[in-house]
Design a protein around this motif. Sequence first.
Motif, PDB file in Angstrom:
ATOM      1  N   TYR A 184       0.815  -1.121  -0.608  1.00 18.83           N
ATOM      2  CA  TYR A 184       0.296  -0.165   0.146  1.00 18.83           C
ATOM      3  C   TYR A 184       0.878   1.636  -0.138  1.00 18.83           C
ATOM      4  CZ  TYR A 184       0.908  -0.513   5.015  1.00 18.83           C
ATOM      5  OH  TYR A 184       1.755  -0.824   6.085  1.00 18.83           O
ATOM      6  N   GLY A 185       0.690   2.345  -0.291  1.00 23.78           N
ATOM      7  CA  GLY A 185       1.390   3.709  -0.270  1.00 23.78           C
ATOM      8  C   GLY A 185       0.343   4.549  -1.382  1.00 23.78           C
ATOM      9  N   TYR A 203       6.694  11.240  -6.716  1.00 20.43           N
ATOM     10  CA  TYR A 203       7.114  11.116  -5.788  1.00 20.43           C
ATOM     11  C   TYR A 203       6.219   9.740  -4.782  1.00 20.43           C
ATOM     12  CZ  TYR A 203       7.439  10.036  -0.457  1.00 20.43           C
ATOM     13  OH  TYR A 203       7.558  10.368   0.510  1.00 20.43           O
ATOM     14  N   ALA A 204       6.801   8.835  -4.711  1.00 27.01           N
ATOM     15  CA  ALA A 204       5.758   7.698  -3.669  1.00 27.01           C
ATOM     16  C   ALA A 204       6.794   7.339  -2.314  1.00 27.01           C
ATOM     17  CB  ALA A 204       5.892   6.314  -5.235  1.00 27.01           C
ATOM     18  N   LEU A 205       5.297   6.702  -1.610  1.00 28.56           N
ATOM     19  CA  LEU A 205       5.429   6.636  -0.588  1.00 28.56           C
ATOM     20  C   LEU A 205       5.024   5.103   0.150  1.00 28.56           C
ATOM     21  CD1 LEU A 205       6.623   6.630   2.743  1.00 28.56           C
ATOM     22  CD2 LEU A 205       4.494   8.082   3.043  1.00 28.56           C
ATOM     23  N   PHE A 222       9.466  -6.976   5.401  1.00 31.33           N
ATOM     24  CA  PHE A 222       9.553  -6.235   4.354  1.00 31.33           C
ATOM     25  C   PHE A 222      11.083  -6.959   3.168  1.00 31.33           C
ATOM     26  CE2 PHE A 222       9.795  -3.426   8.248  1.00 31.33           C
ATOM     27  CZ  PHE A 222       7.815  -2.576   7.148  1.00 31.33           C
ATOM     28  N   PRO A 223      10.089  -7.483   2.164  1.00 30.68           N
ATOM     29  CA  PRO A 223      11.051  -8.433   1.009  1.00 30.68           C
ATOM     30  C   PRO A 223      12.246  -6.995   0.384  1.00 30.68           C
ATOM     31  CG  PRO A 223       9.138  -7.321   0.149  1.00 30.68           C
ATOM     32  CD  PRO A 223       9.127  -7.225   1.875  1.00 30.68           C
ATOM     33  N   ARG A 224      13.247  -7.844  -0.198  1.00 31.66           N
ATOM     34  CA  ARG A 224      13.874  -6.992  -1.216  1.00 31.66           C
ATOM     35  C   ARG A 224      13.560  -5.592  -1.425  1.00 31.66           C
ATOM     36  NH1 ARG A 224      17.483 -10.229  -4.570  1.00 31.66           N
ATOM     37  NH2 ARG A 224      17.958 -12.127  -2.320  1.00 31.66           N
ATOM     38  N   ILE A 246      10.196  -0.765  -1.358  1.00 31.17           N
ATOM     39  CA  ILE A 246      11.392   0.676  -1.285  1.00 31.17           C
ATOM     40  C   ILE A 246      10.485   1.489  -0.720  1.00 31.17           C
ATOM     41  CG2 ILE A 246      12.280   2.202  -2.224  1.00 31.17           C
ATOM     42  CD1 ILE A 246      12.748   0.657  -5.117  1.00 31.17           C
ATOM     43  N   ARG A 247      10.736   3.054   0.605  1.00 32.72           N
ATOM     44  CA  ARG A 247      10.231   3.373   0.881  1.00 32.72           C
ATOM     45  C   ARG A 247       9.785   4.254   0.141  1.00 32.72           C
ATOM     46  NH1 ARG A 247       7.843   0.610   2.964  1.00 32.72           N
ATOM     47  NH2 ARG A 247       9.539  -0.083   5.124  1.00 32.72           N
TER      48      ARG A 247
END
Length: 196
Positions: A142-143, A161-163, A176-178, A181-182
């Motif tokens: 989600y984000g 921009y993505a969070l 958290f998988p590899r 990306i936050r």
Amino acid sequence: SAYADYRFYRWDKIGFTIGIRFKFVAVSEYRPLLYELRGSLTYRLTPSVSFKGSFGWYSQEMTALTDESELISVFEPWVITPKYLNSARAAHFSLGMTTYWTDVLTTELEGYFKPIANLVDVNEKKFTLKDRDFINVDGESYGLELLTLYQPGRMYAKLGYALSWAFKIKNGVWYFPRYDIRHSLNVLLGYELGSG
């Protein structure tokens, strides 16, 4: 596969699309969804502000064989989901808003949520040759995503921009998988030289 949709844009303020994708042939033994529904709804509050929502079912019969315990992976092969596993499937839900500040400046803000089933993961409890190499696990992501587009004449600029958060759920443990990306920031500048 085949896809069909119905688009309704009779009214000025409300529009919706409903669609379905049929999958006639599968490459994996345990085929994912035979059909996948999609839909979206838009509502224009004012000439410069609109809201949108969408949903969809998606599936994937290919998977990347990755080991989350490896620090650096040089080679990540993509293969057809092994015969003894179910193919990955997910539901996508999103809500967003678009603002048209001027004729050349637009901003979009969108939030999303994706519950995911049957991700492929390495079987850490494999001890004999008879044990399976991989197992199915669940996940979710989600984000929020923000995109601003500025396009006066031949020049254009995009700022995104993505969070976001992504999780795998294995044996009741969330991690958290590899590929989680936050924060992600993208800037694109361009200029149209003309003559195509």
